[in-house]
Scaffold this motif. Structure first.
Motif, PDB file in Angstrom:
ATOM      1  N   LYS A 226       0.845  -1.203   0.000  1.00  0.00           N
ATOM      2  CA  LYS A 226       0.000   0.000   0.000  1.00  0.00           C
ATOM      3  C   LYS A 226       0.876   1.247   0.000  1.00  0.00           C
ATOM      4  CE  LYS A 226      -0.405  -0.535   4.992  1.00  0.00           C
ATOM      5  NZ  LYS A 226       0.413  -1.747   5.024  1.00  0.00           N
ATOM      6  N   LYS A 227       0.486   2.181  -0.847  1.00  0.00           N
ATOM      7  CA  LYS A 227       1.269   3.406  -0.958  1.00  0.00           C
ATOM      8  C   LYS A 227       0.870   4.363   0.160  1.00  0.00           C
ATOM      9  CE  LYS A 227       1.062   6.396  -4.460  1.00  0.00           C
ATOM     10  NZ  LYS A 227       0.978   6.799  -5.877  1.00  0.00           N
ATOM     11  N   PRO A 228       1.832   4.891   0.882  1.00  0.00           N
ATOM     12  CA  PRO A 228       1.493   5.848   1.943  1.00  0.00           C
ATOM     13  C   PRO A 228       0.886   7.112   1.374  1.00  0.00           C
ATOM     14  CG  PRO A 228       3.868   5.708   1.645  1.00  0.00           C
ATOM     15  CD  PRO A 228       3.264   4.629   0.816  1.00  0.00           C
ATOM     16  N   LYS A 229      -0.054   7.679   2.130  1.00  0.00           N
ATOM     17  CA  LYS A 229      -0.726   8.887   1.646  1.00  0.00           C
ATOM     18  C   LYS A 229       0.023  10.120   2.116  1.00  0.00           C
ATOM     19  CE  LYS A 229      -4.372  10.076   4.722  1.00  0.00           C
ATOM     20  NZ  LYS A 229      -5.775  10.058   5.106  1.00  0.00           N
ATOM     21  N   GLU A 230       0.031  11.144   1.297  1.00  0.00           N
ATOM     22  CA  GLU A 230       0.749  12.377   1.616  1.00  0.00           C
ATOM     23  C   GLU A 230      -0.182  13.395   2.250  1.00  0.00           C
ATOM     24  OE1 GLU A 230       2.535  13.532  -2.121  1.00  0.00           O
ATOM     25  OE2 GLU A 230       4.429  12.628  -1.460  1.00  0.00           O
ATOM     26  N   ARG A 231       0.296  14.028   3.312  1.00  0.00           N
ATOM     27  CA  ARG A 231      -0.499  15.063   3.992  1.00  0.00           C
ATOM     28  C   ARG A 231       0.383  16.295   4.231  1.00  0.00           C
ATOM     29  NH1 ARG A 231      -3.505  12.145   8.965  1.00  0.00           N
ATOM     30  NH2 ARG A 231      -4.491  14.194   9.142  1.00  0.00           N
ATOM     31  N   PHE A 232      -0.271  17.433   4.284  1.00  0.00           N
ATOM     32  CA  PHE A 232       0.442  18.696   4.509  1.00  0.00           C
ATOM     33  C   PHE A 232      -0.111  19.349   5.769  1.00  0.00           C
ATOM     34  CE2 PHE A 232       0.761  17.616   0.107  1.00  0.00           C
ATOM     35  CZ  PHE A 232       2.071  17.920  -0.221  1.00  0.00           C
ATOM     36  N   LEU A 233       0.699  19.373   6.808  1.00  0.00           N
ATOM     37  CA  LEU A 233       0.280  19.934   8.096  1.00  0.00           C
ATOM     38  C   LEU A 233       0.975  21.274   8.314  1.00  0.00           C
ATOM     39  CD1 LEU A 233       0.568  16.711  10.319  1.00  0.00           C
ATOM     40  CD2 LEU A 233      -1.359  17.464   8.907  1.00  0.00           C
ATOM     41  N   ASN A 234       0.179  22.302   8.517  1.00  0.00           N
ATOM     42  CA  ASN A 234       0.719  23.652   8.735  1.00  0.00           C
ATOM     43  C   ASN A 234       0.402  24.094  10.160  1.00  0.00           C
ATOM     44  OD1 ASN A 234       1.328  24.219   5.704  1.00  0.00           O
ATOM     45  ND2 ASN A 234      -0.807  23.548   5.764  1.00  0.00           N
ATOM     46  N   TYR A 235       1.434  24.153  10.973  1.00  0.00           N
ATOM     47  CA  TYR A 235       1.237  24.536  12.369  1.00  0.00           C
ATOM     48  C   TYR A 235       1.543  26.013  12.549  1.00  0.00           C
ATOM     49  CZ  TYR A 235       0.625  19.724  13.800  1.00  0.00           C
ATOM     50  OH  TYR A 235       0.135  18.461  13.967  1.00  0.00           O
ATOM     51  N   ILE A 236       0.640  26.708  13.228  1.00  0.00           N
ATOM     52  CA  ILE A 236       0.814  28.129  13.495  1.00  0.00           C
ATOM     53  C   ILE A 236       1.267  28.289  14.946  1.00  0.00           C
ATOM     54  CG2 ILE A 236      -0.198  30.400  13.195  1.00  0.00           C
ATOM     55  CD1 ILE A 236      -0.383  28.526  10.761  1.00  0.00           C
ATOM     56  N   VAL A 237       2.502  28.697  15.108  1.00  0.00           N
ATOM     57  CA  VAL A 237       3.049  28.883  16.448  1.00  0.00           C
ATOM     58  C   VAL A 237       2.967  30.361  16.788  1.00  0.00           C
ATOM     59  CG1 VAL A 237       5.016  28.414  17.953  1.00  0.00           C
ATOM     60  CG2 VAL A 237       4.597  26.948  15.966  1.00  0.00           C
ATOM     61  N   PHE A 238       1.848  30.734  17.410  1.00  0.00           N
ATOM     62  CA  PHE A 238       1.691  32.120  17.848  1.00  0.00           C
ATOM     63  C   PHE A 238       2.586  32.372  19.052  1.00  0.00           C
ATOM     64  CE2 PHE A 238      -2.532  30.944  16.125  1.00  0.00           C
ATOM     65  CZ  PHE A 238      -2.601  31.862  15.107  1.00  0.00           C
ATOM     66  N   ILE A 239       3.192  33.548  19.080  1.00  0.00           N
ATOM     67  CA  ILE A 239       3.965  33.936  20.263  1.00  0.00           C
ATOM     68  C   ILE A 239       3.636  35.381  20.593  1.00  0.00           C
ATOM     69  CG2 ILE A 239       6.261  34.235  21.251  1.00  0.00           C
ATOM     70  CD1 ILE A 239       7.262  32.063  19.392  1.00  0.00           C
ATOM     71  N   ASP A 240       3.170  35.600  21.831  1.00  0.00           N
ATOM     72  CA  ASP A 240       2.862  36.976  22.221  1.00  0.00           C
ATOM     73  C   ASP A 240       4.047  37.595  22.963  1.00  0.00           C
ATOM     74  OD1 ASP A 240       2.864  36.130  24.837  1.00  0.00           O
ATOM     75  OD2 ASP A 240       0.688  36.239  25.097  1.00  0.00           O
TER      76      ASP A 240
END
Length: 346
Positions: free
Chosen positions: A222-236
């Motif tokens: 089985k071919k692995p599926k590709e995913r795109f995860l975009n994490y927003i690291v807010f810093i105050d």
DNA sequence: AAAGCGGGGAA
DNA sequence: TTCCCAGCTTT
């Protein structure tokens, strides 16, 4: 000497000294079996020692918070194993009077315990004659008998379990036999074996027929599926950020993460105010474009390829109920997020 | 019966 | 890169 007695004799003389072999306490054997599912001994050993140190008894485990159990599991993968260990410890402590089930039929009813683990615990701790069928056994027996049924098919696995049943019925110690089979597969009959050092090479069908490199047979690809995860690291301005908990049936269930936007492709452009207002409840946050950093990393799982981007963004307003950056190590993050925090954020 | 679920080490 | 590890649960 018969195969089954020969391999037990080999095991007595060649077995590794491992912490869960110091005694046959069912609690320790159970923890070791769960940790070692789909996990190499060298990787699982330190987790076992840390886990037993933190939770020396099933009572101490059952009274712990789930996050504390996950903390001990952090980095090991397949985190449902930890959640199930915790559930089962509560069941044994609270509804089974703290008495560990001592038969295959009772063990297999518990969360996280299937045919393999029930066979392992019942044979090692309670002298029941149930053969284990793990990756080592599948490889060893399919080679020894020259079996070409795919080992990832139910039919192939059932066949090998029946063979194991006959073999184990003739030995004195079923626990030693089961561990001998796995130890031999792990140390000698490896995926790329050294057949010259194998005590069964004169009788091994795969070796005799020069098929060691094609047995065991596997069918699934089985071919692995590709995913795109975009994490927003807010810093105050007070060095606080936002941390969420994953609650969907997905990878990293019940672990922590930063606010996430998943996309179909890689996002090149910088996020705008409207993008991340959707991410957080306190959407009064406004974007401050300076000091923005992007860090991308590829993280490969067995079944998925993750392209992860961390957008480190300073915000003008204060984040209410945020987490201070120096406090992030109290949260259970998956490995790629932990790496980001340790290397780039702190 | 098939898919989903982590991470790391070896070749 | 590819394989696979002391597998279990859900669909």
């Amino acid at each position: 000497m018969s195969f089954e007695n020969q391999i037990v004799k080999w095991y007595i003389n060649n077995k590794r000294e491992l912490p869960w072999r110091e005694n046959i306490d069912p609690y320790r054997v159970w923890i070791s079996e769960i940790i070692l599912q789909q996990t190499r001994v060298v990787q699982g050993e330190k987790y076992f020692n840390n886990f037993i140190k933190k939770f020396p008894s099933i009572e101490s485990l059952s009274s712990a918070d789930e996050s504390e159990v996950l903390k001990m599991w952090k980095g090991l993968g397949y985190y449902n194993r930890a959640i199930n260990i915790h559930k089962t410890s509560k069941k044994i402590t609270n509804t089974l009077n703290g008495i560990f089930p001592n038969t295959y039929n009772e063990l297999i009813k518990l969360n996280g315990i299937g045919d393999y683990t029930a066979s392992a615990i019942s044979s090692i701790c309670f002298h029941e004659y149930n053969p284990v069928v793990d990756g080592n056994v599948l490889r060893l027996l399919s080679r020894y008998y020259g079996l070409k049924n795919p080992i990832d098919s139910l039919k192939g696995q059932r066949n090998i379990r029946e063979i194991g049943k006959k073999l184990i019925s003739k030995v004195d110690n079923p626990g030693d036999f089961n561990q001998a089979m796995m130890e031999y597969g792990a140390l000698v009959c490896t995926p790329f074996p050294d057949c010259k050092s194998c005590i069964f090479s004169s009788k091994c069908i795969a070796h005799i027929n020069n098929e060691v490199d094609t047995i065991p047979v596997k069918s699934k690809k089985k071919k692995p599926k590709e995913r795109f995860l975009n994490y927003i690291v807010f810093i105050d301005s007070k060095q606080k950020t936002i941390v969420n908990k994953r609650i969907n049936k997905d990878i990293w269930y019940k672990l922590n993460e930063f606010p996430l936007i998943e996309s179909k492709t890689e996002i090149k452009n910088i996020f705008t105010n409207s993008d991340f207002k959707k991410l957080v409840d306190n959407s009064h946050l406004t974007l401050k474009k300076e000091n923005e950093k992007i860090y991308r990393v590829k993280h490969v799982l067995s079944h998925q390829i993750l392209y992860i981007s961390f957008y480190q963004i300073n915000v003008k307003d204060l984040i209410t109920s945020g987490v201070h950056l120096s406090n992030l190590n109290n949260y259970n993050f998956p490995v790629p997020i932990t790496n980001f925090i340790n290397k780039l954020l702190i």
